[in-house]
Design a protein around this motif. Structure first.
Motif, short mmCIF file in Angstrom:
data_model
loop_
_atom_site.label_atom_id
_atom_site.label_comp_id
_atom_site.label_asym_id
_atom_site.label_seq_id
_atom_site.Cartn_x
_atom_site.Cartn_y
_atom_site.Cartn_z
N GLN A 21 14.01 -7.22 -4.45
CA GLN A 21 13.52 -5.90 -4.03
C GLN A 21 12.07 -6.02 -3.58
O GLN A 21 11.13 -5.50 -4.20
CB GLN A 21 13.67 -4.90 -5.16
N LYS A 22 11.89 -6.73 -2.46
CA LYS A 22 10.56 -7.11 -1.99
C LYS A 22 9.68 -5.92 -1.65
O LYS A 22 8.46 -5.98 -1.77
CB LYS A 22 10.70 -8.02 -0.77
N ARG A 23 10.32 -4.84 -1.20
CA ARG A 23 9.54 -3.68 -0.75
C ARG A 23 8.73 -3.07 -1.89
O ARG A 23 7.73 -2.39 -1.65
CB ARG A 23 10.50 -2.63 -0.17
N LEU A 24 9.10 -3.36 -3.13
CA LEU A 24 8.39 -2.83 -4.28
C LEU A 24 7.00 -3.44 -4.42
O LEU A 24 6.17 -2.94 -5.19
CB LEU A 24 9.18 -3.07 -5.57
N PHE A 25 6.74 -4.51 -3.67
CA PHE A 25 5.41 -5.13 -3.72
C PHE A 25 4.34 -4.14 -3.29
O PHE A 25 3.18 -4.27 -3.67
CB PHE A 25 5.38 -6.38 -2.83
N GLU A 26 4.74 -3.15 -2.50
CA GLU A 26 3.79 -2.12 -2.08
C GLU A 26 3.16 -1.42 -3.28
O GLU A 26 1.98 -1.05 -3.25
CB GLU A 26 4.48 -1.09 -1.19
N TYR A 27 3.93 -1.22 -4.36
CA TYR A 27 3.41 -0.52 -5.53
C TYR A 27 2.31 -1.34 -6.21
O TYR A 27 1.36 -0.78 -6.76
CB TYR A 27 4.54 -0.20 -6.50
N ILE A 28 2.45 -2.66 -6.17
CA ILE A 28 1.40 -3.51 -6.72
C ILE A 28 0.14 -3.39 -5.88
O ILE A 28 -0.97 -3.23 -6.40
CB ILE A 28 1.87 -4.98 -6.77
N MET A 29 0.31 -3.43 -4.55
CA MET A 29 -0.86 -3.34 -3.67
C MET A 29 -1.58 -2.02 -3.84
O MET A 29 -2.81 -1.98 -3.99
CB MET A 29 -0.45 -3.54 -2.21
N ARG A 30 -0.84 -0.93 -3.84
CA ARG A 30 -1.48 0.38 -3.98
C ARG A 30 -2.09 0.57 -5.37
O ARG A 30 -3.06 1.32 -5.54
CB ARG A 30 -0.48 1.50 -3.67
N GLY A 31 -1.54 -0.12 -6.35
CA GLY A 31 -2.07 -0.02 -7.69
C GLY A 31 -3.39 -0.75 -7.88
O GLY A 31 -4.19 -0.37 -8.75
N TYR A 32 -3.63 -1.78 -7.07
CA TYR A 32 -4.82 -2.60 -7.26
C TYR A 32 -5.76 -2.62 -6.07
O TYR A 32 -6.79 -3.28 -6.11
CB TYR A 32 -4.41 -4.04 -7.61
N ASN A 33 -5.46 -1.87 -5.01
CA ASN A 33 -6.32 -1.86 -3.83
C ASN A 33 -7.76 -1.47 -4.15
O ASN A 33 -8.70 -2.11 -3.69
CB ASN A 33 -5.76 -0.89 -2.78
#
Length: 216
Positions: A25-37
């Motif tokens: 579920q690669k698209r979930l990587f967005e949540y990591i980016m937005r969480g740590y931007n």
């Protein structure tokens, strides 16, 4: 442990989210980016000072993290791991840029003009800009410790891990940083410091998603 919200009204721990991404579920990587931007942006600005350079290093950090996500050993927090990657990327970029002696008038004027964009005018109020300038004047180690401890609220232990320094060194650096900053400025520290605008957040996330071809 950090949790990530907003995905079909569910909350995922870091461990669960990483497992889902690795499982496909690669698209979930967005949540990591937005969480740590925001954290990575503040760290980058503490070292490089220029938005455009910081954005590039954030993208590099996320690309490297994604590529090695299955190698991440959860002996430390995900945020600490990302922080260390970001710091290394920024220091490498800084070292590369030091080969050029021309960061004088041209680069100075460019950075000053960037501060006058409509986005900056809206985000950075006069006081916020004064605070950023005061923080920028700190020696690099003091600046990084101050940003991680006082603005990002990392613990002494996690700050030490992120910077590869001891707990006593973290405490001493923070104390010196506070002494070097004017006391009447410290009380106003908050969300206006090195604030990452939504448009910049989207720009970094979309760039990484396109690079990784995980938009579907």
């Amino acid at each position: 442990m950090n949790t990530f919200k907003g995905l079909r009204s569910q909350q995922f721990s870091e461990t669960e989210l990483i497992s889902l991404i690795i499982s496909g579920q690669k698209r979930l990587f967005e949540y990591i980016m937005r969480g740590y931007n925001q954290r990575l942006y503040r760290i980058g600005m503490s070292i490089l000072h220029r938005d455009i350079d910081v954005e590039d290093m954030m993208q590099n950090t996320y690309l490297k993290a994604y590529e090695h996500l299955n190698e991440f050993e959860q002996k430390s927090l995900l945020g600490t791991w990302l922080t260390r990657i970001m710091i290394n990327e920024c220091l490498l970029q800084k070292k590369r840029s030091q080969h050029f002696d021309t960061e004088s008038a041209e680069s100075y004027l460019e950075s000053k003009s960037d501060l006058q964009t409509p986005e900056k005018i809206l985000i950075n109020k006069e006081l916020g800009q004064q605070l950023e300038n005061a923080i920028r004047k700190l020696p690099e180690q003091y600046r990084l410790v101050f940003v991680l401890r006082e603005i990002e609220n990392l613990s002494v232990k996690e700050t030490g891990k992120a910077l590869n320094i001891g707990v006593s060194n973290v405490k001493a650096s923070l104390s010196r940083a506070k002494i070097m900053l004017r006391k009447d400025l410290i009380g106003y520290l908050g969300e206006n410091i090195f604030k990452l605008h939504r448009s910049r957040c989207d720009k970094v996330v979309n760039h990484v998603i396109n690079k990784l071809d995980i938009s579907a």
